[in-house]
Design an enzyme around this catalytic site. Structure first.
Site, PDB file in Angstrom:
ATOM      1  N   CYS A  71      41.847  25.022 -40.876  1.00  0.00           N
ATOM      2  CA  CYS A  71      40.585  25.145 -40.556  1.00  0.00           C
ATOM      3  C   CYS A  71      39.989  26.405 -40.570  1.00  0.00           C
ATOM      4  O   CYS A  71      40.231  26.970 -39.525  1.00  0.00           O
ATOM      5  CB  CYS A  71      40.160  24.111 -39.354  1.00  0.00           C
ATOM      6  SG  CYS A  71      38.292  24.111 -39.376  1.00  0.00           S
ATOM      7  N   CYS A  77      35.546  26.849 -32.971  1.00  0.00           N
ATOM      8  CA  CYS A  77      35.143  25.471 -32.648  1.00  0.00           C
ATOM      9  C   CYS A  77      36.062  25.243 -31.661  1.00  0.00           C
ATOM     10  O   CYS A  77      37.283  25.474 -31.635  1.00  0.00           O
ATOM     11  CB  CYS A  77      35.134  24.664 -34.015  1.00  0.00           C
ATOM     12  SG  CYS A  77      35.243  22.902 -33.569  1.00  0.00           S
ATOM     13  N   CYS A  80      39.917  21.693 -31.942  1.00  0.00           N
ATOM     14  CA  CYS A  80      41.367  21.838 -32.472  1.00  0.00           C
ATOM     15  C   CYS A  80      41.961  23.161 -31.753  1.00  0.00           C
ATOM     16  O   CYS A  80      42.049  24.188 -32.235  1.00  0.00           O
ATOM     17  CB  CYS A  80      41.724  22.056 -33.674  1.00  0.00           C
ATOM     18  SG  CYS A  80      41.208  20.156 -34.549  1.00  0.00           S
ATOM     19  N   CYS A 159      34.746  19.514 -41.701  1.00  0.00           N
ATOM     20  CA  CYS A 159      35.894  19.186 -40.582  1.00  0.00           C
ATOM     21  C   CYS A 159      36.996  18.439 -41.062  1.00  0.00           C
ATOM     22  O   CYS A 159      36.849  17.355 -41.468  1.00  0.00           O
ATOM     23  CB  CYS A 159      35.197  18.401 -39.345  1.00  0.00           C
ATOM     24  SG  CYS A 159      36.497  18.302 -38.025  1.00  0.00           S
ATOM     25  N   TYR A 314      41.074  -3.089 -17.695  1.00  0.00           N
ATOM     26  CA  TYR A 314      40.126  -1.991 -18.291  1.00  0.00           C
ATOM     27  C   TYR A 314      40.430  -2.238 -19.814  1.00  0.00           C
ATOM     28  O   TYR A 314      40.637  -1.364 -20.642  1.00  0.00           O
ATOM     29  CB  TYR A 314      40.724  -0.457 -17.923  1.00  0.00           C
ATOM     30  CG  TYR A 314      40.910  -0.232 -16.687  1.00  0.00           C
ATOM     31  CD1 TYR A 314      39.947   0.007 -15.643  1.00  0.00           C
ATOM     32  CD2 TYR A 314      42.056  -0.696 -15.709  1.00  0.00           C
ATOM     33  CE1 TYR A 314      39.920   0.188 -14.454  1.00  0.00           C
ATOM     34  CE2 TYR A 314      42.258  -0.411 -14.549  1.00  0.00           C
ATOM     35  CZ  TYR A 314      41.205   0.015 -13.860  1.00  0.00           C
ATOM     36  OH  TYR A 314      41.540   0.149 -12.493  1.00  0.00           O
ATOM     37  N   ASP A 380      45.095   0.111 -18.643  1.00  0.00           N
ATOM     38  CA  ASP A 380      44.679   1.258 -19.901  1.00  0.00           C
ATOM     39  C   ASP A 380      43.145   2.020 -19.156  1.00  0.00           C
ATOM     40  O   ASP A 380      42.102   1.685 -19.762  1.00  0.00           O
ATOM     41  CB  ASP A 380      44.451   0.715 -21.228  1.00  0.00           C
ATOM     42  CG  ASP A 380      43.975   1.771 -21.959  1.00  0.00           C
ATOM     43  OD1 ASP A 380      44.229   3.000 -21.956  1.00  0.00           O
ATOM     44  OD2 ASP A 380      43.726   1.414 -23.314  1.00  0.00           O
ATOM     45  N   CYS A 407      45.669   8.765 -21.224  1.00  0.00           N
ATOM     46  CA  CYS A 407      45.341   9.865 -22.112  1.00  0.00           C
ATOM     47  C   CYS A 407      45.185  11.226 -21.090  1.00  0.00           C
ATOM     48  O   CYS A 407      44.916  12.334 -21.417  1.00  0.00           O
ATOM     49  CB  CYS A 407      43.962   9.772 -22.902  1.00  0.00           C
ATOM     50  SG  CYS A 407      42.578   9.457 -21.664  1.00  0.00           S
TER      51      CYS A 407
END
Length: 449
Positions: A71, A77, A80, A159, A314, A380, A407
């Protein structure tokens, strides 16, 4: 050492925030867009008591893992952060991030395997949230991601990590806004109408649910005409909603969403189950990688238990609960977002599932009132992790295994440390790459009670 001074440094490792770590006389310097094994000429941009920041002036000796980012906007940006590192090494760096978090935060010395790679490393992102503003003089709409460590919007026209149709929809919104007197949001002044464009794209149907987040408390004729115009110009759009958020806040969505035209959901398919996903419901941004996680959890339950009683906490739209219902005697789910609860109920009917019991409300309060003992509890939670109260209740209610999906390696390590102190055994941690080319990494931890 002073701001503006230049040095030559070697990059030792990647931090959990995607920065290269180097040292000057044992003083830590963090460098953006740096890869381990790089030798760099840098300029100091900021100094604190314990560490500093620098930018790259010259790559004097590139790491063997450094590649050309696909990209052209990667450096400006903020989306990433590590796209310039080859994908196989990205996975190894993420494994190291998880391992470091477990040891340093959790005090847990456990082997961390290589992350399960994402089935796609381009066009994988199926939830897009672009902040919106406008140019100072021409008042043209701009929309994209923020520059790193700022709230300055990079106007993204293309993108490569999201479906091409999303670029087309956002570009149409940009180009047609002025025709309907739709102004862009000026964050510093809390002025202007259009704050964000949020798109959910389905890998199953190709349809897109578009949500326009607006800085007002109610709709208007212009807003409704604008939404209808977007809907009428794309067969790929399932519906257009308005979300009202007039608060001066970094939170993207307000509490009130109004459907203007079409349907207020898209359908997604995971492990032969169909799900309805709405504007304000949580669902993984990378459905194909999510499918790997759901399959991993389902196979573990299938191979470990015989018709277990499962609690999905969750739960969001009860995706885990619905996916594992085939290998469970019964599944109970709890979720506080009421739109998610209603869509979960619709998905249960859609899939003709008879053994999933859905509850709406706070997980901690539900735990405290629940009397049943569960063979498996799936946790979660959001990035902040679980409260100690919720973990205590999960221990009380579980007679077999807690499956913790996270995460955020840091909060996972913190919560696993607490569970370990309470006598639980962390059997395994498997990372999954949900967010290619970023420092983020998803993990599934198996904990025995």
């Amino acid at each position: 050492m002073n701001v503006g001074e230049e040095y030559v440094v070697n990059i030792e490792k990647l931090t959990n925030l995607g920065l290269g770590l180097s040292r000057i006389n044992d003083f830590v310097i963090f460098v953006e867009n740096a890869c381990p094994e790089d030798k760099l000429k840098i300029k100091i941009t900021k100094i604190t008591k314990n560490y500093g920041y620098a930018k790259i002036i010259e790559i004097t000796e590139p790491s063997s893992h450094r590649v050309e980012a696909f990209c052209p906007m990667q450096k400006v940006c903020g989306s990433c952060q590590i796209q310039f590192i080859d994908y196989a090494y990205q996975l190894e760096l993420k494994r190291q991030i998880v391992e470091d978090a477990m040891k340093k935060i959790g005090g847990i010395d456990i082997e961390i395997p290589k992350p399960i790679p994402s089935p796609e490393i381009k066009n994988y992102r199926h939830k897009i949230q672009y902040p919106v503003s406008e140019t100072k003089n021409s008042k043209r709409i701009i929309a994209g991601y923020y520059k790193p460590s700022s709230h300055q919007i990079v106007n993204i026209k293309y993108c490569p990590i999201q479906p091409a149709i999303c670029d087309k929809i956002i570009d149409f919104i940009r180009e047609s806004a002025q025709k309907f007197s739709i102004s862009g949001y000026i964050e510093e002044k809390n002025l202007g109408l259009l704050r964000h464009v949020v798109i959910r794209n389905s890998t199953f149907s190709g349809k897109n649910l578009v949500t326009l987040v607006v800085n007002t408390q109610k709709s208007s004729a212009n807003l409704q005409k604008f939404a209808l115009n977007i809907y009428n110009n794309f067969d790929e759009i399932s519906g257009v909603c308005l979300n009202f958020n007039h608060q001066k806040t970094n939170v993207i969505l307000g509490n009130n969403t109004q459907l203007i035209c079409g349907e207020d959901y898209i359908e997604e398919k995971i492990l032969d189950k169909t799900f309805k996903i709405g504007a304000q419901t949580f669902f993984q941004v990378n459905p194909k990688s999510a499918e790997n996680i759901f399959a991993y959890v389902k196979n573990f339950i299938k191979n470990t238990f015989d018709n277990p009683l499962v609690l999905d906490a969750y739960a969001g739209i009860s995706a885990f609960g619905i996916c594992v219902s085939d290998v469970a005697g019964k599944v109970v789910t709890i979720e506080e977002n009421l739109q998610s609860v209603e869509l979960a109920k619709e998905s249960v009917k859609l899939n003709n599932i008879k053994n999933v019991e859905i509850h709406g409300g706070d997980a901690g309060e539900f735990f405290a009132k629940e009397k049943r003992k569960f063979d498996v509890i799936i946790l979660d939670p959001p990035r902040k992790g679980c409260s100690e109260q919720s973990l205590n209740e999960a221990i009380r209610l579980c007679k077999g295994t807690i499956i913790y999906v996270s995460c955020n390696p840091a909060t996972l390590a913190r919560d696993l440390k607490y569970l370990k102190q309470k006598g639980c055994i962390v059997e395994s941690i498997q990372p999954f790459d949900m967010f290619c080319h970023t420092y983020h990494i998803e993990n599934v931890a198996i904990i025995k009670i």
